[in-house]
Design a protein around this motif. Structure first.
Motif, PDB file in Angstrom:
ATOM      1  N   ALA A  27     -39.239  27.221 -23.647  1.00 16.22           N
ATOM      2  CA  ALA A  27     -38.391  26.290 -22.892  1.00 16.22           C
ATOM      3  C   ALA A  27     -37.497  25.464 -23.815  1.00 16.22           C
ATOM      4  CB  ALA A  27     -39.260  25.369 -22.036  1.00 16.22           C
ATOM      5  N   TYR A  28     -37.902  25.294 -25.064  1.00 17.55           N
ATOM      6  CA  TYR A  28     -37.145  24.487 -26.028  1.00 17.55           C
ATOM      7  C   TYR A  28     -36.593  25.314 -27.190  1.00 17.55           C
ATOM      8  CZ  TYR A  28     -39.057  20.433 -23.666  1.00 17.55           C
ATOM      9  OH  TYR A  28     -39.370  19.494 -22.730  1.00 17.55           O
ATOM     10  N   LYS A  29     -36.537  26.610 -27.013  1.00 19.80           N
ATOM     11  CA  LYS A  29     -36.196  27.503 -28.131  1.00 19.80           C
ATOM     12  C   LYS A  29     -34.923  27.079 -28.868  1.00 19.80           C
ATOM     13  CE  LYS A  29     -35.493  32.167 -29.580  1.00 19.80           C
ATOM     14  NZ  LYS A  29     -34.880  33.418 -29.335  1.00 19.80           N
ATOM     15  N   ASP A  30     -33.865  26.778 -28.149  1.00 17.64           N
ATOM     16  CA  ASP A  30     -32.596  26.462 -28.801  1.00 17.64           C
ATOM     17  C   ASP A  30     -32.620  25.127 -29.536  1.00 17.64           C
ATOM     18  OD1 ASP A  30     -31.541  28.833 -27.886  1.00 17.64           O
ATOM     19  OD2 ASP A  30     -30.665  27.933 -26.097  1.00 17.64           O
ATOM     20  N   LYS A  31     -33.452  24.223 -29.121  1.00 14.11           N
ATOM     21  CA  LYS A  31     -33.492  22.888 -29.724  1.00 14.11           C
ATOM     22  C   LYS A  31     -34.595  22.753 -30.779  1.00 14.11           C
ATOM     23  CE  LYS A  31     -32.571  18.243 -28.715  1.00 14.11           C
ATOM     24  NZ  LYS A  31     -31.400  17.807 -29.379  1.00 14.11           N
TER      25      LYS A  31
END
Length: 112
Positions: free
Chosen positions: A37-41
């Motif tokens: 859910a937070y992969k990009d951040k």
């Protein structure tokens, strides 16, 4: 996990892409689903030449830090390299001291 969520949102928690890759190898894993859910951040995949050199140095100095017979991703040397790279940042005590403690413990294993 709300506190971890907030650390990610605030840009205060991060990990190398190798951690995401290692987590992704587990089926139906709660931690992987959260991380996805937070992969990009949360995950950093743009490794600098110095970072990659630190990974190579760690693996050369501590070859038992990974299982060379495993085909799965093993993120430990990347996590340590990230701690070294960020050791002078404001979160130094949170990241660097804890990871370096693990690093020294692993070194003791290689001396046996």
């Amino acid at each position: 996990m709300e506190k971890l969520d907030q650390l990610v949102i605030d840009g205060r928690l991060g990990a190398p892409q190798a951690v995401f890759d290692e987590l992704s190898q587990k089926d139906n894993d709660h931690l992987f689903n959260w991380a996805k859910a937070y992969k990009d951040k949360l995950f950093y995949s743009k490794y600098t030449p110095d970072f990659l050199q630190n990974v190579a140095d760690i693996m050369e100095r501590f070859p038992k830090i990974i299982d060379e017979n495993s085909e799965k991703e093993q993120a430990d040397p990347y996590v340590i390299a990230m701690a070294i790279e960020y050791k002078d940042q404001p979160q130094q005590k949170l990241l660097y001291q804890n990871v370096m403690h693990c690093y020294r413990r692993e070194y003791q294993k290689t001396k046996r």
